[in-house]
Write a protein that holds these residues in place. Structure first.
Motif, PDB file in Angstrom:
ATOM      1  N   UNK A  25       0.824  -1.214   0.000  1.00  0.00           N
ATOM      2  CA  UNK A  25       0.000   0.000   0.000  1.00  0.00           C
ATOM      3  C   UNK A  25       0.857   1.264   0.000  1.00  0.00           C
ATOM      4  N   UNK A  26       1.969   1.234   0.721  1.00  0.00           N
ATOM      5  CA  UNK A  26       2.862   2.409   0.725  1.00  0.00           C
ATOM      6  C   UNK A  26       3.417   2.672  -0.662  1.00  0.00           C
ATOM      7  N   UNK A  27       3.643   1.632  -1.418  1.00  0.00           N
ATOM      8  CA  UNK A  27       4.253   1.791  -2.752  1.00  0.00           C
ATOM      9  C   UNK A  27       3.338   2.564  -3.695  1.00  0.00           C
ATOM     10  N   UNK A  28       2.042   2.590  -3.420  1.00  0.00           N
ATOM     11  CA  UNK A  28       1.102   3.261  -4.305  1.00  0.00           C
ATOM     12  C   UNK A  28       1.265   4.778  -4.283  1.00  0.00           C
ATOM     13  N   UNK A  29       1.916   5.290  -3.255  1.00  0.00           N
ATOM     14  CA  UNK A  29       2.177   6.730  -3.185  1.00  0.00           C
ATOM     15  C   UNK A  29       3.581   7.071  -3.682  1.00  0.00           C
ATOM     16  N   UNK A  30       4.280   6.078  -4.202  1.00  0.00           N
ATOM     17  CA  UNK A  30       5.637   6.266  -4.704  1.00  0.00           C
ATOM     18  C   UNK A  30       5.654   6.130  -6.224  1.00  0.00           C
ATOM     19  N   UNK A  82       5.214  -5.261 -15.811  1.00  0.00           N
ATOM     20  CA  UNK A  82       5.860  -5.697 -14.577  1.00  0.00           C
ATOM     21  C   UNK A  82       6.446  -4.457 -13.916  1.00  0.00           C
ATOM     22  N   UNK A  83       6.369  -4.402 -12.605  1.00  0.00           N
ATOM     23  CA  UNK A  83       6.890  -3.245 -11.875  1.00  0.00           C
ATOM     24  C   UNK A  83       7.958  -3.690 -10.893  1.00  0.00           C
ATOM     25  N   UNK A  84       8.639  -2.715 -10.335  1.00  0.00           N
ATOM     26  CA  UNK A  84       9.613  -3.028  -9.293  1.00  0.00           C
ATOM     27  C   UNK A  84       8.948  -3.707  -8.103  1.00  0.00           C
ATOM     28  N   UNK A  85       7.656  -3.425  -7.873  1.00  0.00           N
ATOM     29  CA  UNK A  85       6.967  -4.041  -6.741  1.00  0.00           C
ATOM     30  C   UNK A  85       6.700  -5.516  -6.975  1.00  0.00           C
ATOM     31  N   UNK A 127      -1.456  -4.771 -14.228  1.00  0.00           N
ATOM     32  CA  UNK A 127      -2.023  -3.613 -14.939  1.00  0.00           C
ATOM     33  C   UNK A 127      -3.034  -2.887 -14.052  1.00  0.00           C
ATOM     34  N   UNK A 128      -3.834  -3.631 -13.291  1.00  0.00           N
ATOM     35  CA  UNK A 128      -4.775  -3.009 -12.360  1.00  0.00           C
ATOM     36  C   UNK A 128      -4.034  -2.267 -11.250  1.00  0.00           C
ATOM     37  N   UNK A 129      -2.965  -2.871 -10.776  1.00  0.00           N
ATOM     38  CA  UNK A 129      -2.127  -2.245  -9.755  1.00  0.00           C
ATOM     39  C   UNK A 129      -1.612  -0.888 -10.247  1.00  0.00           C
ATOM     40  N   UNK A 130      -1.167  -0.851 -11.500  1.00  0.00           N
ATOM     41  CA  UNK A 130      -0.611   0.377 -12.081  1.00  0.00           C
ATOM     42  C   UNK A 130      -1.709   1.381 -12.417  1.00  0.00           C
ATOM     43  N   UNK A 131      -2.783   0.927 -13.045  1.00  0.00           N
ATOM     44  CA  UNK A 131      -3.792   1.830 -13.593  1.00  0.00           C
ATOM     45  C   UNK A 131      -4.900   2.194 -12.600  1.00  0.00           C
ATOM     46  N   UNK A 132      -5.209   1.315 -11.648  1.00  0.00           N
ATOM     47  CA  UNK A 132      -6.344   1.530 -10.761  1.00  0.00           C
ATOM     48  C   UNK A 132      -5.981   1.610  -9.286  1.00  0.00           C
ATOM     49  N   UNK A 133      -4.815   1.100  -8.927  1.00  0.00           N
ATOM     50  CA  UNK A 133      -4.452   0.915  -7.511  1.00  0.00           C
ATOM     51  C   UNK A 133      -5.523   0.086  -6.799  1.00  0.00           C
ATOM     52  N   UNK A 134      -6.050  -0.901  -7.497  1.00  0.00           N
ATOM     53  CA  UNK A 134      -7.114  -1.736  -6.946  1.00  0.00           C
ATOM     54  C   UNK A 134      -7.250  -2.984  -7.818  1.00  0.00           C
TER      55      UNK A 134
END
Length: 261
Positions: A23-28, A42-45, A93-100
């Motif tokens: 969750x903290x990563x979403x503000x980074x 693919x992301x660093x997370x 993709x949802x993690x990147x585009x929606x944060x959900x």
């Protein structure tokens, strides 16, 4: 053989640590790369979450095999007494585009028998898990087997962009109640597990995408197979379906036409 309850307790602790970390990563600022195509991200997370889980498993169980989405596939013909599968962020993709609408998938197998399966819905902080011969649970509350749903009354989850134009998709659209799709196999699977969807079907997967769900299927009386109805194991990838048993037979008759259309 490991003490399954002890292993389960450890996994719960690891996942509890992961929730605030993700969750903290979403503000980074995320480091985002494309894999096979521009929608395959693919992301660093993804890599950091997998590294975290691999580190935890290796620290406690140095001789266990680990199959992770973001690492090379180990030789599967070797001793499979203890095997873990990890999809660190299912639905990137949802993690990147929606944060959900993304999750973490983990499973543990002994001698090819599914012992523990986990689906962590990160944003809702909901943990689904299945334990061999003990059932499936949501946040430690036992889940009941979903009531039977007919295809006519059921919502079916498929990748519309991938399936659009295929004859079997048109037939499925007509014969099911309707089509839904979250874009994350783990989240779509949760809806089958809870009886909100009648089925989830995907034409492309790695074994880390389905290994946990196979354990849920066994514990909840759900059906899981390839599109042609043949058996699927946690070592397999490709096409597969997770289905309410009231939907399964009619669904498979339609899905058999996937490769022909």
């Amino acid at each position: 053989m490991e003490n399954i309850q002890s292993v389960h307790t450890q996994v719960i602790q690891w996942l509890d640590e992961l929730v605030p970390f993700i969750k903290r990563s979403l503000s980074q600022v995320l480091q985002i790369e494309e894999k096979a195509h521009r929608q395959d991200l693919v992301t660093n997370m993804d890599k950091e979450v997998q590294d975290f889980l691999v580190g935890k498993i290796t620290e406690s169980y140095p001789n266990h095999m680990i199959i992770g989405e973001e690492s090379p596939l180990p030789p599967l013909n070797e001793n499979r007494e203890h095997v873990w599968t990890i999809d660190p962020i299912d639905g990137t993709a949802n993690f990147v585009k929606q944060s959900d609408h993304f999750c973490v998938l983990i499973s543990y197998y002994e001698n090819d028998i599914g012992k523990l399966g986990y689906i962590l819905d990160v944003m809702n902080e909901d943990l689904y898990y299945a334990i061999e011969n003990e059932g499936a649970f949501l946040n430690h509350e036992k889940l009941t087997e979903p009531p039977e749903i007919s295809l006519q009354d059921g919502l079916i989850s498929v990748n519309v962009r991938e399936w659009y134009g295929k004859e079997c998709f048109g037939k499925l659209s007509q014969e099911s109640f309707d089509i839904r799709y979250f874009g994350c196999g783990g989240i779509d699977s949760i809806h089958v597990i809870k009886g909100k969807f009648a089925a989830f079907a995907t034409s492309k997967s790695g074994n880390w995408d389905l290994a946990a769900q196979l354990i849920f299927a066994k514990e909840l009386g759900l059906k899981a197979s390839r599109f042609d109805g043949s058996a699927i194991t946690y070592l397999d990838g490709g096409d597969w379906v997770l289905s309410n048993k009231g939907t399964y037979d009619e669904l498979i008759e339609i899905l058999k036409g996937w490769h022909e259309s």
